[in-house]
Design a protein around this motif. Sequence first.
Motif, PDB file in Angstrom:
ATOM      1  N   GLN A 187       0.826  -1.206   0.000  1.00 37.41           N
ATOM      2  CA  GLN A 187       0.000   0.000   0.000  1.00 37.41           C
ATOM      3  C   GLN A 187       0.864   1.261   0.000  1.00 37.41           C
ATOM      4  O   GLN A 187       0.506   2.266  -0.642  1.00 37.41           O
ATOM      5  N   LEU A 188       2.021   1.215   0.663  1.00 32.95           N
ATOM      6  CA  LEU A 188       2.906   2.376   0.700  1.00 32.95           C
ATOM      7  C   LEU A 188       3.740   2.497  -0.566  1.00 32.95           C
ATOM      8  O   LEU A 188       3.816   3.572  -1.181  1.00 32.95           O
ATOM      9  N   ALA A 189       4.399   1.395  -0.954  1.00 43.60           N
ATOM     10  CA  ALA A 189       5.381   1.466  -2.036  1.00 43.60           C
ATOM     11  C   ALA A 189       4.777   1.273  -3.422  1.00 43.60           C
ATOM     12  O   ALA A 189       5.363   1.719  -4.418  1.00 43.60           O
ATOM     13  N   GLU A 190       3.632   0.601  -3.506  1.00 46.67           N
ATOM     14  CA  GLU A 190       3.009   0.325  -4.804  1.00 46.67           C
ATOM     15  C   GLU A 190       1.523   0.663  -4.724  1.00 46.67           C
ATOM     16  O   GLU A 190       0.672  -0.220  -4.841  1.00 46.67           O
ATOM     17  N   PRO A 191       1.194   1.930  -4.525  1.00 47.64           N
ATOM     18  CA  PRO A 191      -0.218   2.275  -4.316  1.00 47.64           C
ATOM     19  C   PRO A 191      -1.114   1.933  -5.497  1.00 47.64           C
ATOM     20  O   PRO A 191      -2.258   1.509  -5.309  1.00 47.64           O
TER      21      PRO A 191
ATOM     22  N   ALA B 127      13.499   0.073  -2.992  1.00 44.58           N
ATOM     23  CA  ALA B 127      13.729   1.278  -3.783  1.00 44.58           C
ATOM     24  C   ALA B 127      12.847   2.420  -3.298  1.00 44.58           C
ATOM     25  O   ALA B 127      13.278   3.592  -3.265  1.00 44.58           O
ATOM     26  N   TYR B 128      11.627   2.118  -2.923  1.00 43.11           N
ATOM     27  CA  TYR B 128      10.732   3.142  -2.385  1.00 43.11           C
ATOM     28  C   TYR B 128      11.308   3.728  -1.098  1.00 43.11           C
ATOM     29  O   TYR B 128      11.286   4.957  -0.887  1.00 43.11           O
ATOM     30  N   ALA B 129      11.828   2.856  -0.222  1.00 42.67           N
ATOM     31  CA  ALA B 129      12.386   3.348   1.040  1.00 42.67           C
ATOM     32  C   ALA B 129      13.623   4.200   0.814  1.00 42.67           C
ATOM     33  O   ALA B 129      13.911   5.123   1.592  1.00 42.67           O
ATOM     34  N   ALA B 130      14.401   3.903  -0.253  1.00 35.38           N
ATOM     35  CA  ALA B 130      15.618   4.660  -0.543  1.00 35.38           C
ATOM     36  C   ALA B 130      15.348   5.963  -1.272  1.00 35.38           C
ATOM     37  O   ALA B 130      16.241   6.815  -1.385  1.00 35.38           O
ATOM     38  N   ASP B 131      14.149   6.118  -1.795  1.00 34.82           N
ATOM     39  CA  ASP B 131      13.800   7.329  -2.532  1.00 34.82           C
ATOM     40  C   ASP B 131      13.784   8.520  -1.573  1.00 34.82           C
ATOM     41  O   ASP B 131      13.103   8.499  -0.551  1.00 34.82           O
ATOM     42  N   PRO B 132      14.541   9.585  -1.891  1.00 28.94           N
ATOM     43  CA  PRO B 132      14.597  10.743  -0.968  1.00 28.94           C
ATOM     44  C   PRO B 132      13.258  11.439  -0.776  1.00 28.94           C
ATOM     45  O   PRO B 132      13.070  12.179   0.200  1.00 28.94           O
ATOM     46  N   THR B 133      12.321  11.205  -1.692  1.00 30.60           N
ATOM     47  CA  THR B 133      11.005  11.849  -1.539  1.00 30.60           C
ATOM     48  C   THR B 133      10.105  11.106  -0.558  1.00 30.60           C
ATOM     49  O   THR B 133       9.023  11.595  -0.213  1.00 30.60           O
ATOM     50  N   THR B 134      10.513   9.912  -0.175  1.00 34.52           N
ATOM     51  CA  THR B 134       9.720   9.123   0.782  1.00 34.52           C
ATOM     52  C   THR B 134       9.933   9.667   2.189  1.00 34.52           C
ATOM     53  O   THR B 134      11.060   9.962   2.587  1.00 34.52           O
ATOM     54  N   SER B 135       8.869   9.779   2.938  1.00 32.99           N
ATOM     55  CA  SER B 135       8.994  10.278   4.312  1.00 32.99           C
ATOM     56  C   SER B 135       9.820   9.313   5.144  1.00 32.99           C
ATOM     57  O   SER B 135       9.851   8.099   4.891  1.00 32.99           O
ATOM     58  N   ALA B 136      10.485   9.863   6.134  1.00 36.04           N
ATOM     59  CA  ALA B 136      11.335   9.029   6.984  1.00 36.04           C
ATOM     60  C   ALA B 136      10.520   7.959   7.701  1.00 36.04           C
ATOM     61  O   ALA B 136      10.965   6.820   7.879  1.00 36.04           O
ATOM     62  N   ALA B 137       9.311   8.325   8.110  1.00 28.71           N
ATOM     63  CA  ALA B 137       8.466   7.364   8.832  1.00 28.71           C
ATOM     64  C   ALA B 137       8.080   6.201   7.935  1.00 28.71           C
ATOM     65  O   ALA B 137       8.156   5.027   8.344  1.00 28.71           O
ATOM     66  N   ASN B 138       7.662   6.500   6.697  1.00 26.33           N
ATOM     67  CA  ASN B 138       7.271   5.427   5.782  1.00 26.33           C
ATOM     68  C   ASN B 138       8.456   4.564   5.398  1.00 26.33           C
ATOM     69  O   ASN B 138       8.347   3.338   5.264  1.00 26.33           O
TER      70      ASN B 138
END
Length: 967
Positions: free
Chosen positions: A725-729, A800-811
Amino acid sequence: MADTPVALTVITSDLLNDLGATDFQDLLDFVPSTDYYAEYGTDTIANNAKIPTQIVVRGFPTTTQTKDFFITQVPADRYLTDSITFTRGPNALLFGIGNPGGTVGVTSNRAQFKGEFGQVEFTYDSLSSKRTSIDQNIELIKDRVAIRADLLLERKNLFRVPTGQNKEGVFLTATIHPFNNDQRTSMIVSYEAGTRDDVSARPFAPFDGFSTWIANGAPLYNNLTAAAPPTVLNASTPYTSVASQYVNILGQNSILPFLSTVKAGTYNGYVTTTGPIVNGAAVAPATNGGYSINKDFVSLNPMTLLLNYFGGDQAKLSSWLTALGPQASIPESFNKGPAVVPVDTFLSGPNDRYTAHWNIPRLIVDHRLGRDFDVELAGNVEQFDDYNRVTIRGTDYTIHYDPNLYLPGGAPNPYAGVPYISNDAAFATTTYDTTTAEEARFSTNYRLDLSEHKFLGMSLGKYSFSTLANVYNLEVADYQTRPYVTSVNGVPVALGTVLNQGSYLTQGNVLHSRYYLLPGQPPYIPASDPLTPLPVTSPIQADWVNLFGSRTRTAIQSYAASLEARYFDDRLILVGGVRYDWARTWNSAQVDYTAQTLTPGAYPGEANLPATFATLYPATNYRVINYSGGMVYHLTNWFSPFVNYATNSNPGAVAAGTGNAPRDIFLNLVPYLQGKGTDFGFKFSFLQGNLQGSYTHYTTSQDNVTGSTPSITGSIYTSANADMQLAEPAYYAQRSVTFPGQIWSVDWNQVTKGDEVDLTYNLTNHLRLRLAGSDQKTITAGKYEDVGRFLAIHEPIWQAYAADPTTSAANAATVLNSIPVINNELAAYQAQNGAPQIGDSTWSASLSAHYSFDRSTWLRGFGVGANISVRGPVVLGYQVNQNGSVNLNNTDYGSGPRYINLNLDYSRPILHGKYLWSIYAQLTNAFGDSTLIPRQAIWDYNSNRFDETSNTIQDPRTLTVTARFKY
């Protein structure tokens, strides 16, 4: 049987008499690779103990039973039975849809053209059971019309008080040759009706919910001031919380008719005592089989516990008792003696029962067209209604103490230190099922003998070609009621809502129940104490409420063809066939009343419930083709190797209330269950046919077995969905459209390999022996493999989603923290592939022997016999470490049950030979073995050892005497 390449066991009338069997469950110890399901360790809480047709064959649970080749839910009984056939392995020709383990086939009595004959049978045993059956055959018109009537009345007491079985049955049948001087046409008309009322105990002893509390000094709990107990338990934790419940006190309402076990104001809630603690938690019946007591329970004296609490101050104790008033008699009653619960007690009591009623008309018409062509037209309608009341589920089958010093409101608790039984973890239920099954078949058989014709000097052989067209329609309407609080202080409440009515606060309005164990009182919930309604003076009113209901309709059309070919003077026999099944299933939406406001007397009732079933989902369709083929070669007159391969299918379960079949993590439909089996071995006949038997080596498997989501612990199921749900909405949204709710299942394969021996030896005209034996191992394979493939594709996307700088730190932290937990858990589950199935007997063997004394001796008319059954070590558990990893090399085995029964019989003609009188006495468990048989074990990773938890109670020594008059 010698010409059949199938593993089967036929139980004849003589063997039924030798074993003293009245139903097919009495035979299971004497059939290879066959067990009673409720004794099976995998059913940890024995919810299926009440289902009289549920058995395990070759490691696969099955309820497939037929009577005269019609599918039936009615459990077999001796009074109308001619023979019983246990068929093992998948059989595409008999059942294209079913489980691969096997089936039980019953052949009922037939009216015969042998004049007038019959028998009357009376049975009585040392438990005061009584059974009477009558069988009467009359030939009304010679060679044209014969009728037969079978009647049954049974009142059977079982050894675990207060269990028993009541049966009543009638079976009427007629055989008719409708045409003069022509027996080519035969009509068999029959009607069966019966009732069965069972109080069937769960097979294990009551569970221990008190030993850790006692080990800590049996302290009482001040629930007004003491701290709440921790959620993580250890050996020094005497209590665990019992919160957020309404509890109905059964039949002992000298105090309030209910308890509210929720914190409110200074009241700190209720607790209960703890039993054995393993791996930081109480041993849970639902997962670890519970922790059974191994001897009679003898209570502590609450007066002693109270005196200890008051530091030995007798004056404080007297003051406490004075405050109780007349209720002081409750703890004082223990001064006359303790409360005692025998280890074989059925705690749930006589209200916990299974009742069934059935009516079955049946017609079978056979006609021979010429010498070699037979046709059969047959129909069957079965109306089967059953009622299942569960007062205490297996998750609650436990003895606790009440350590609470105070009642809600601060009054002293007269039951402080008193043991009790309850349904704290679950609740009582009553389930009603109405089943209507309609089945019709048309079959043909054509025989062609070309043995006199030759090609290239070889006989062309003999052939038998059979066809079958079968229609089966099944409709099941079921609904379940539970005891619910319907009003508080006259204010109606809605199901499932949070009640906040002053001191009557709870998180839900299921009504739980409790029964205190007092000296001289029944050690089980008595029949005279209904669960509901509560007394009209109670501020809380409750009753049985229809919680949900559903309807399922199934239509199966089946077409089969088979060919048997015989060559070389019937030495080589080849058989093969194919079966096509088209199954359609309609499910209704589950009717759920949680949103409906209830008022006393105006809540949904039984009368209007079926009308809510009108809407059915579109049909789920399954078209399956199954095959079978085999060969028998009579190498000599006494030795015949054989081989057989067969398949069958099962559409499996449709998700309740969705009309959809299970889906895997990819949301692909899980294919239907596919059974496969290969048998090979040999059959033999020595000593002019007096020694006959078979040896079979088999491999039976079932693919696409699914587990529901509760079997998937949170890290894999919930975390994988959350990461998607977070990385592949977009992908998650697409999945939600495809399958709302995202409920996916894990599927795997189950494989059983083993060997079977079946042997009959008629050593002389007076001695007959029967030996059966088997060994087997059942394992799971391929479990979580699809989950592994899915994660291999999607985890890189999540990373890759977690490493993306646009992703919030919490997510990013949520995803990165969940991935290693998911992978560790996945590895632990995949390591369980190849694990042995809990409850498997590694081997079993049985011997039935009977000797009739020669008429020339002074013991003429007498016979003696013995029936011996031995099961080898049973798989109880294997090492599962704290991190979930598995060591399959460390498996715990327990001793299997052993039974020795002795028989004595006598028969003689009476009244000038017109009647044959016989008496049969059987002593079961002749040596009185009362050893408790272990059912399950849990690996204690703190002490590095197995703790054997639940156990099975053996039947005691019992004498049964049957008198039979034949004429």
